[in-house]
Design an enzyme around this catalytic site. Sequence first.
Site, short mmCIF file in Angstrom:
data_model
loop_
_atom_site.label_atom_id
_atom_site.label_comp_id
_atom_site.label_asym_id
_atom_site.label_seq_id
_atom_site.Cartn_x
_atom_site.Cartn_y
_atom_site.Cartn_z
N ASP A 1 34.35 31.67 22.37
CA ASP A 1 34.76 31.91 23.75
C ASP A 1 36.23 32.31 23.69
O ASP A 1 36.94 32.00 22.72
CB ASP A 1 34.52 30.70 24.66
CG ASP A 1 34.46 31.13 26.13
OD1 ASP A 1 34.93 32.26 26.45
OD2 ASP A 1 33.95 30.36 26.97
C1 BGC Z 1 34.38 32.67 29.66
C2 BGC Z 1 33.28 33.47 28.99
C3 BGC Z 1 33.58 34.93 29.09
C4 BGC Z 1 34.93 35.19 28.42
C5 BGC Z 1 35.34 36.65 28.42
C6 BGC Z 1 35.76 33.07 29.20
O1 BGC Z 1 36.70 32.62 30.10
O2 BGC Z 1 34.17 31.30 29.44
O3 BGC Z 1 32.04 33.18 29.58
O4 BGC Z 1 32.57 35.68 28.50
O5 BGC Z 1 35.91 34.47 29.11
O6 BGC Z 1 35.74 37.07 29.68
#
Ligand code: BGC
Length: 715
Positions: A237
Amino acid sequence: MERDLIRERAWELVEKLTLEEKLGMIHGAQLFSTKGVERLGIPPLVMSDGPMGVRQEFEPDCWRAVGNTDDMVTYLPCNSALASTWNRALSFAVGSVLGEEARGRGKDVILAPGINIKRSPLCGRNFEYFSEDPYLTGELAASYIQGVQIHDVAACVKHFAANNQETERLTMDVDVSERALRELYLPAFYQCVTKGNSLSIMGAYNRLYKEHCCQSKYLLGEILRKEWGYDGVVISDWGGVHNTMLAAESQLDIEMSVTNNFQEYFMAEPLKEKIDQGVLSEAFVDEKVVHILMLMQRLHMIESEGGKRKSGAYNTPEHRQTALQAARESVVLLKNEDACLPLCHEQIKRILLVGENAKRIHSNGGGSAEIQALYEISPLMGIHMLLGGNVTVDFVQGYESMEKGAQEECNWQERSLEHGGGFVYTGKEDTKEAQRREELRNKAVEQVLEGNYDAVIFVGGLNHEYDSEGRDRSDMKLPYEQDILIHELLKVKQDLVVVMIGGSPVEMGEWIGEARAVVWSWYAGMEGGYALAEVLFGKVNPSGRLPETFYKTHMDCSAHCVGQFGGTDTVNYREGIFVGYRYNETFGVEPQFCFGHGLSYTEFFYEGAECKRESKSLENDGGILVSCQITNSGNRAGAEVIQIYQITECEEGKIWPATEEELESLVPVKELIGFKKVYLESGETKKVEILVKDIREGSKIGVGKSVEDICLVIS
Ligand code: BGC
């Protein structure tokens, strides 16, 4: 065979790469992309967020939207809405739209679906997730992933694992029993990587058993790779990595983050230093690059068997049709006394819509799930579109939210990782607002009294001020004093139709006794308002069923009354496997509306349930074939969701067990093990067959409309 071949090819390529080139491939070189190796024809890996559509384009190194007009997309119903359809084929179709649009926008990986189990109704990202039940989640998400991936785009199922709250999501440690992990929090992921064949998976922000999930040897190494034999790409993540050695030695393949110091990422320069110093073997890097090169072959990004890569398409009329169908099937009719609904178009000359959600747009909020929708039909527009020009459609606001609409700051994503990555949101109240609210309320009530309306529909609920990444709700109360408003409206209009829009349930106790017609609609995509209108006016017979328990208050949910939730360093999932209906049914806690609940404008009648053992064959793994007959005994066509539960009587189940040992041996009285959605014309009868896995010894099989409404039991 295919696996061996592409692995071999990947290794051949790896041998030709320098360390710098390999490192460029295993960490972000832009906010949504890695580096390619031009001289060998290896492209960068380009990603984008889902799940409700492909997110708008951002600058490569700053969270500022590029602001062009070519990145608007089909806005799909959120995953909770999709789960309400209980329709595998539709889930495949929605996934297919997302995959085709992602490819059409030039993406390789779409960061969806989100499948975390809804442990608490307060989790701010619940709207991105499917259900509290692992079976329902796994079945629908696996179909969705298959749909995405027919377009040469990788799904990235997220967030692995036990990411069930936003509060301090970057630091909190999940303390959950191995049994609950295995029975509840992992099965849907297992389904997604085996049956769904998800080509990538995203690690979660939180810790599990003290290890950060994105660099966890246990979760990624032992479970995902060894036990499940996964050879897809593991992506962190954004900002989920915290240590170079741990990340390098874990089974993580790509580190992504939210800041633009790309060379300083843990798996960039710091990793090179470790290799140069001789404390880390380059073999760890090679293994990661192999996974990435295997993915690239599978997507036909680099030379592979199987021809040219698909080019995708976005904003096609067919995509909008799928969005509409999913929205239609996601609406849940919660209550309909005296057949208040459907409303009759012919008998309506004047109609009033009360409530801000009647005209609000939701696609541009919620955190990383925000998108630029090509359009979004609000309930007000949908009703107006359906009724046409001979009916007066009025609107009065009734209440006012605080949210500004789109993400408040352009740098939201980077800032969202401050303060442990999330907090509890309690809303913003002040006396001036209270006064303003009273004025708005009085105006609405006056308009109902004076307007001589044939029908009044209240459209309220939540919005992405509450259903949002990075924040959890503090309770399930309806914000902006909507309870008072609904109460007052009901006093002057007894047949008021109450429509709730939201990504997670709200308390309804203040008015549910008096309201005769209550409809639940999620963030239902670009056609959501029109689909809702079709349901309200009977053009579509509602067939949505709740994929989660609608508690009376959050204190009836086991995460809150038995376990822990929210802001502590270690969050103890003391409730074990007793999450959602598994808790309520076993311990006799009555919800407002139970798991699986949803009414129709017609009646379905069940008879003749039987079961027989099926042995393993080429087509299936064997199990028990449950069959029964369903008749649509009403005078409208409609769809029924036949639900099959494993029923296990347990005498002592009413009292929460005193010790952990007792808890470990206790089984839930009901568990979903099968379901099927069936369409029936008025008067039609169909025989339905559903293959379920073997059940626990001494248990029975129950067939019915919801977890509470099991009408046929087979021993
Ligand atoms: C989120 C993810 C997301 C990623 C990219 C993170 O803050 O938890 O679900 O895909 O950002 O934007």
